[in-house]
Design a protein around this motif. Sequence first.
Motif, PDB file in Angstrom:
ATOM      1  N   SER A   1      -9.096  -3.018   2.960  1.00  0.00           N
ATOM      2  CA  SER A   1     -10.189  -3.635   3.708  1.00  0.00           C
ATOM      3  C   SER A   1      -9.585  -4.268   4.957  1.00  0.00           C
ATOM      4  CB  SER A   1     -10.899  -4.682   2.846  1.00  0.00           C
ATOM      5  OG  SER A   1      -9.992  -5.705   2.486  1.00  0.00           O
TER       6      SER A   1
ATOM      7  N   SER B   1       0.215   5.895   0.175  1.00  0.00           N
ATOM      8  CA  SER B   1      -0.746   6.950   0.478  1.00  0.00           C
ATOM      9  C   SER B   1      -1.824   6.981  -0.604  1.00  0.00           C
ATOM     10  CB  SER B   1      -0.030   8.297   0.509  1.00  0.00           C
ATOM     11  OG  SER B   1      -0.240   8.930   1.718  1.00  0.00           O
ATOM     12  N   GLY B   2      -3.089   6.936  -0.200  1.00  0.00           N
ATOM     13  CA  GLY B   2      -4.198   6.951  -1.149  1.00  0.00           C
ATOM     14  C   GLY B   2      -4.753   5.579  -1.472  1.00  0.00           C
ATOM     15  N   SER B   3      -4.058   4.507  -1.063  1.00  0.00           N
ATOM     16  CA  SER B   3      -4.535   3.146  -1.332  1.00  0.00           C
ATOM     17  C   SER B   3      -5.763   2.831  -0.485  1.00  0.00           C
ATOM     18  CB  SER B   3      -3.455   2.118  -0.996  1.00  0.00           C
ATOM     19  OG  SER B   3      -2.327   2.294  -1.802  1.00  0.00           O
ATOM     20  N   LYS B   4      -6.738   2.139  -1.089  1.00  0.00           N
ATOM     21  CA  LYS B   4      -7.925   1.663  -0.371  1.00  0.00           C
ATOM     22  C   LYS B   4      -7.591   0.307   0.236  1.00  0.00           C
ATOM     23  CE  LYS B   4     -10.859   4.888  -1.794  1.00  0.00           C
ATOM     24  NZ  LYS B   4     -11.479   5.841  -0.930  1.00  0.00           N
TER      25      LYS B   4
ATOM     26  N   GLU C   1     -13.709   4.129   6.677  1.00  0.00           N
ATOM     27  CA  GLU C   1     -14.929   4.377   5.880  1.00  0.00           C
ATOM     28  C   GLU C   1     -16.146   4.012   6.677  1.00  0.00           C
ATOM     29  OE1 GLU C   1     -14.356   2.214   2.230  1.00  0.00           O
ATOM     30  OE2 GLU C   1     -13.158   3.825   1.406  1.00  0.00           O
TER      31      GLU C   1
ATOM     32  N   VAL D   1       0.849  -1.202   0.000  1.00  0.00           N
ATOM     33  CA  VAL D   1       0.000   0.000   0.000  1.00  0.00           C
ATOM     34  C   VAL D   1       0.874   1.237   0.000  1.00  0.00           C
ATOM     35  CG1 VAL D   1      -1.966  -1.068   1.191  1.00  0.00           C
ATOM     36  CG2 VAL D   1      -0.166   0.023   2.531  1.00  0.00           C
TER      37      VAL D   1
ATOM     38  N   ASN E   1     -11.566  -0.995   7.304  1.00  0.00           N
ATOM     39  CA  ASN E   1     -11.823  -0.586   5.920  1.00  0.00           C
ATOM     40  C   ASN E   1     -11.564   0.913   5.828  1.00  0.00           C
ATOM     41  OD1 ASN E   1     -12.711  -3.190   5.241  1.00  0.00           O
ATOM     42  ND2 ASN E   1     -14.823  -2.700   5.784  1.00  0.00           N
ATOM     43  N   GLY E   2     -10.858   1.324   4.780  1.00  0.00           N
ATOM     44  CA  GLY E   2     -10.595   2.748   4.637  1.00  0.00           C
ATOM     45  C   GLY E   2      -9.542   3.058   3.599  1.00  0.00           C
ATOM     46  N   GLU E   3      -8.935   4.240   3.760  1.00  0.00           N
ATOM     47  CA  GLU E   3      -7.923   4.725   2.819  1.00  0.00           C
ATOM     48  C   GLU E   3      -6.656   5.088   3.589  1.00  0.00           C
ATOM     49  OE1 GLU E   3      -7.206   8.649   0.024  1.00  0.00           O
ATOM     50  OE2 GLU E   3      -9.262   8.029   0.446  1.00  0.00           O
TER      51      GLU E   3
ATOM     52  N   VAL F   1      -4.895   5.587   8.760  1.00  0.00           N
ATOM     53  CA  VAL F   1      -5.957   5.185   7.845  1.00  0.00           C
ATOM     54  C   VAL F   1      -7.205   6.012   8.139  1.00  0.00           C
ATOM     55  CG1 VAL F   1      -7.383   3.265   7.045  1.00  0.00           C
ATOM     56  CG2 VAL F   1      -5.057   2.832   7.814  1.00  0.00           C
ATOM     57  N   LYS F   2      -7.817   6.526   7.086  1.00  0.00           N
ATOM     58  CA  LYS F   2      -9.099   7.230   7.218  1.00  0.00           C
ATOM     59  C   LYS F   2     -10.173   6.168   7.074  1.00  0.00           C
ATOM     60  CE  LYS F   2     -11.825  10.835   5.031  1.00  0.00           C
ATOM     61  NZ  LYS F   2     -11.870  11.786   3.910  1.00  0.00           N
TER      62      LYS F   2
END
Length: 168
Positions: free
Chosen positions: A120, A115-118, A168, A113, A142-144, A165-166
């Motif tokens: 789970s 920065s910006g990768s999604k 979701e 991963v 789960n997030g980004e 991680v942000k």
Amino acid sequence: MLKVQEIRELIKLVDQSSIDEFSYEYEGSKIKMKKHGAVKSVVEQVHPTAPAPTPQPVPAVQEAPRTESKVETAAVQEVKQEEIQDISNLHKIVSPMVGTFYQSSSPEAEAYVKSGSKVSKDSIVCIVEAMKLFNEIEAEVNGEIVEVLVKDGQLVEYGQALFLVKPE
């Protein structure tokens, strides 16, 4: 008479203090320093036999203006508060052990991963190698990926944050 080095030390002390004016007299020597934006000083050498004192300028230690507006300070504090709130909303993926962080399965392979990768919950985000065992670390949320906090090959500690991680 004071030596130039002693005078310079006095200038530094006055500069670092909150006083605006300083006077010193001893055995015919008189020093008076005033600070208004920048430190200015004059040394007067007074001898009983001398007709009049001769001012000798001393190199001044320049001081940056200490004016700071309350509006700027408040704005900076608001930005810092927003950053703290933003970070508090992020999930930290932490290292479950002491070891070496690897962002990919091999040096030639692409990072799991960035920065910006999604991701789970069961996505592998990195490997932590400990005692020749390669442990795959999962996202657990789960997030980004917002930020990768460590570099490839860096030693990590137990509980050290590896990713932000942000959720979701």
